[in-house]
Design an enzyme around this catalytic site. Structure first.
Site, PDB file in Angstrom:
ATOM      1  N   TYR A 282      13.266 -14.853  35.572  1.00  0.00           N
ATOM      2  CA  TYR A 282      11.787 -14.988  36.026  1.00  0.00           C
ATOM      3  C   TYR A 282      10.968 -14.115  35.175  1.00  0.00           C
ATOM      4  O   TYR A 282       9.679 -14.479  35.129  1.00  0.00           O
ATOM      5  CB  TYR A 282      11.486 -14.570  37.339  1.00  0.00           C
ATOM      6  CG  TYR A 282      11.701 -15.566  38.554  1.00  0.00           C
ATOM      7  CD1 TYR A 282      10.895 -16.354  39.076  1.00  0.00           C
ATOM      8  CD2 TYR A 282      13.282 -15.736  39.173  1.00  0.00           C
ATOM      9  CE1 TYR A 282      11.197 -17.473  39.965  1.00  0.00           C
ATOM     10  CE2 TYR A 282      13.547 -16.794  39.970  1.00  0.00           C
ATOM     11  CZ  TYR A 282      12.460 -17.637  40.511  1.00  0.00           C
ATOM     12  OH  TYR A 282      12.504 -18.550  41.405  1.00  0.00           O
TER      13      TYR A 282
ATOM     14  N   HIS B  71      12.524 -10.738  41.495  1.00  0.00           N
ATOM     15  CA  HIS B  71      12.256 -11.657  40.425  1.00  0.00           C
ATOM     16  C   HIS B  71      11.872 -10.943  39.243  1.00  0.00           C
ATOM     17  O   HIS B  71      10.775 -11.448  38.325  1.00  0.00           O
ATOM     18  CB  HIS B  71      11.376 -12.591  41.096  1.00  0.00           C
ATOM     19  CG  HIS B  71      11.595 -13.992  41.842  1.00  0.00           C
ATOM     20  ND1 HIS B  71      10.982 -14.791  42.206  1.00  0.00           N
ATOM     21  CD2 HIS B  71      13.075 -13.906  42.312  1.00  0.00           C
ATOM     22  CE1 HIS B  71      11.703 -15.530  43.045  1.00  0.00           C
ATOM     23  NE2 HIS B  71      12.938 -15.094  43.129  1.00  0.00           N
TER      24      HIS B  71
ATOM     25  N   CYS C  46      17.308 -11.989  48.093  1.00  0.00           N
ATOM     26  CA  CYS C  46      17.052 -13.101  47.446  1.00  0.00           C
ATOM     27  C   CYS C  46      18.252 -13.673  46.629  1.00  0.00           C
ATOM     28  O   CYS C  46      19.270 -13.043  46.290  1.00  0.00           O
ATOM     29  CB  CYS C  46      16.094 -12.450  46.128  1.00  0.00           C
ATOM     30  SG  CYS C  46      15.528 -13.835  44.922  1.00  0.00           S
ATOM     31  N   ASP C  47      17.953 -14.740  46.249  1.00  0.00           N
ATOM     32  CA  ASP C  47      19.278 -15.644  45.875  1.00  0.00           C
ATOM     33  C   ASP C  47      19.658 -15.933  44.298  1.00  0.00           C
ATOM     34  O   ASP C  47      20.449 -16.273  43.841  1.00  0.00           O
ATOM     35  CB  ASP C  47      19.367 -17.117  46.599  1.00  0.00           C
ATOM     36  CG  ASP C  47      18.184 -17.882  46.005  1.00  0.00           C
ATOM     37  OD1 ASP C  47      17.083 -17.498  46.316  1.00  0.00           O
ATOM     38  OD2 ASP C  47      18.413 -18.925  45.409  1.00  0.00           O
TER      39      ASP C  47
END
Length: 444
Positions: free
Chosen positions: A267, A202, A171-172
């Site tokens: 997130y 997240h 994930c970036d």
């Protein structure tokens, strides 16, 4: 010594992120040489625009690289070393529904969190498993670097449904936050940071950040985040630039207040402040609309401009932030660099007081045999409780997909911290089910 040249297929060739990834790959040919680059997508018209521009970019910058754009799996996946996968099943039209249907019920409408993420996950699982099967059929020695969202659900699906596959889930978002951290600290690059981090995708926390000399950088970062969140005066990362992202970075100061011993992933605001998120959402114009009117329009306009001009002069396409992470990961596998990277991997005791089968996001040492997770040890009760609830959501979604179970999917929605009751969960599920009939398994 002559370096091996690699063959790569980008699965999701019509994505708005594809030109940025191509530019990043071309920028790193000295450390990661390429002999063949392929695009694969099941939407030929969309891919043709991106591929048409990228073919011209390649001719100008690296004419020696063979380029192929195809909708045929055998042509795409034969003779490749790496599959870089970033597919979006249902495209932005379905993302818009993922966001707007929950909001209609007074619940967070977000791409990867809550009901929207669950709906997207149910669409993504089949698509990603299909790509893995193509790779294993036509290039069984290849590695898949998968950053298709929602990464947490997709990672659990790959663990459960294709446990022996050579897939790395990444994930970036932490990369984007670390870029901001480096800017807050006045450092040149996020690679100047040595980090300790744990969580789910997240859904995680930084517990330690030091510079290369071992100096503790957390106090300065905490002071900034307590006042401004992850907002920086200038710069930031090139990917997260819209107004809604600025609000997300600012809200991190309230998320940080829930546990000042750590620094949070942005997130977490969707889970810890869902009422705030709903109150500040526009049912008529969500993040999907921002992306369609912003990045999507920009990328396809720029690609068409390159095609029309048959040259890149005046082209404003640029390298995407997360693309550099993909190159680093490919190099770690290709050259056994043992670089330390944040990946989504099966826990297996890395977090000692957490489900061993959970797909957790932790620092790993990456070499040619894949990732070796670092030992995190025990985590506090607050994070453990939140993570146990969320990982159950992710596991139930994959069970629902595998068993075609309405009941399991309803349970997943009930357990989501963003959903206030079982009734609301059922109402949202029924609405989502109606619009996803072409994408989800038939549930019973």
């Amino acid at each position: 010594m002559k370096m091996k040249k690699f063959s790569i297929v980008i699965a999701g060739g019509g994505s708005t992120f594809t030109p940025g990834i191509v530019l990043m790959l071309l920028d790193h040919l000295d450390t990661f040489p390429i002999r063949k680059l392929k695009f694969y997508d099941n939407d030929k018209e969309r891919q043709d625009t991106v591929a048409g521009a990228c073919e011209i970019i390649l001719k100008e910058k690296a004419p020696e690289i063979e380029f192929v754009s195809t909708t045929d799996p055998e042509e795409a996946f034969t003779d490749v070393d790496f599959v870089m996968a970033h597919i979006r099943v249902g495209k932005y039209a379905m993302r818009e529904l993922d966001e707007k249907i929950p909001l209609k019920h007074g619940v967070v409408g977000q791409e990867t969190c809550g009901p929207g993420g669950i709906a997207y996950g149910m669409r993504s699982i089949g698509g990603v498993i299909e790509l893995i099967d193509y790779m294993e059929k036509y290039s069984p020695d290849a590695w898949m670097l998968n950053y298709s969202n929602p990464a947490a659900i997709v990672a659990e699906a790959t663990r459960r449904l294709r446990p022996n596959s050579k897939v790395l889930n990444i994930c970036d978002m932490p990369v984007g936050i670390e870029v901001r951290m480096a800017q807050i600290l006045g450092l040149e690059s996020r690679k100047d940071l040595n980090i300790r981090y744990y969580g789910l995708n997240h859904f995680g926390w930084w517990t330690e950040i030091r510079d290369k000399d071992g100096k503790d950088l957390m106090p300065g970062l905490k002071e900034h985040v307590a006042k401004y969140g992850y907002v920086v005066q200038s710069g930031g990362d090139s990917q997260h630039v819209e107004a809604s992202w600025n609000d997300t970075f600012l809200k991190a100061r309230d998320v940080y207040a829930t546990d000042p011993d750590t620094l949070p992933n942005t997130y977490l605001k969707y889970y810890l402040y869902p009422d705030y998120v709903v109150e500040h959402s526009n049912l008529e114009y969500t993040r999907a609309n921002e992306v369609m009117d912003g990045r999507e329009k920009f990328v396809f306009t720029e690609c068409q401009k390159v095609i029309d001009n048959q040259a890149t002069v005046g082209c404003e396409l640029h390298i995407d932030e997360h693309a550099s992470y993909i190159v680093d990961l490919a190099r770690a596998i290709a050259y056994n660099t043992h670089e330390r990277m944040l990946l989504i991997v099966e826990n297996k005791g890395s977090i000692s007081n957490f489900d061993h089968t959970a797909m957790v996001e932790v620092p790993c040492i990456v070499g040619s045999n894949g990732p070796e997770p670092l030992a995190i040890g025990e985590i506090p009760q607050f994070q453990k409780g939140l993570m146990e609830q969320q990982v159950s959501v992710e596991k139930l979604v994959v069970e629902a997909w595998e068993k075609k179970s309405y009941q399991k999917l309803w349970q997943a929605l009930i357990l989501s911290k963003t959903v206030p009751s079982a009734k609301v969960a059922k109402d949202i599920l029924d609405d989502l089910l109606e619009v996803n009939k072409a994408y989800w398994p038939e549930l019973s």
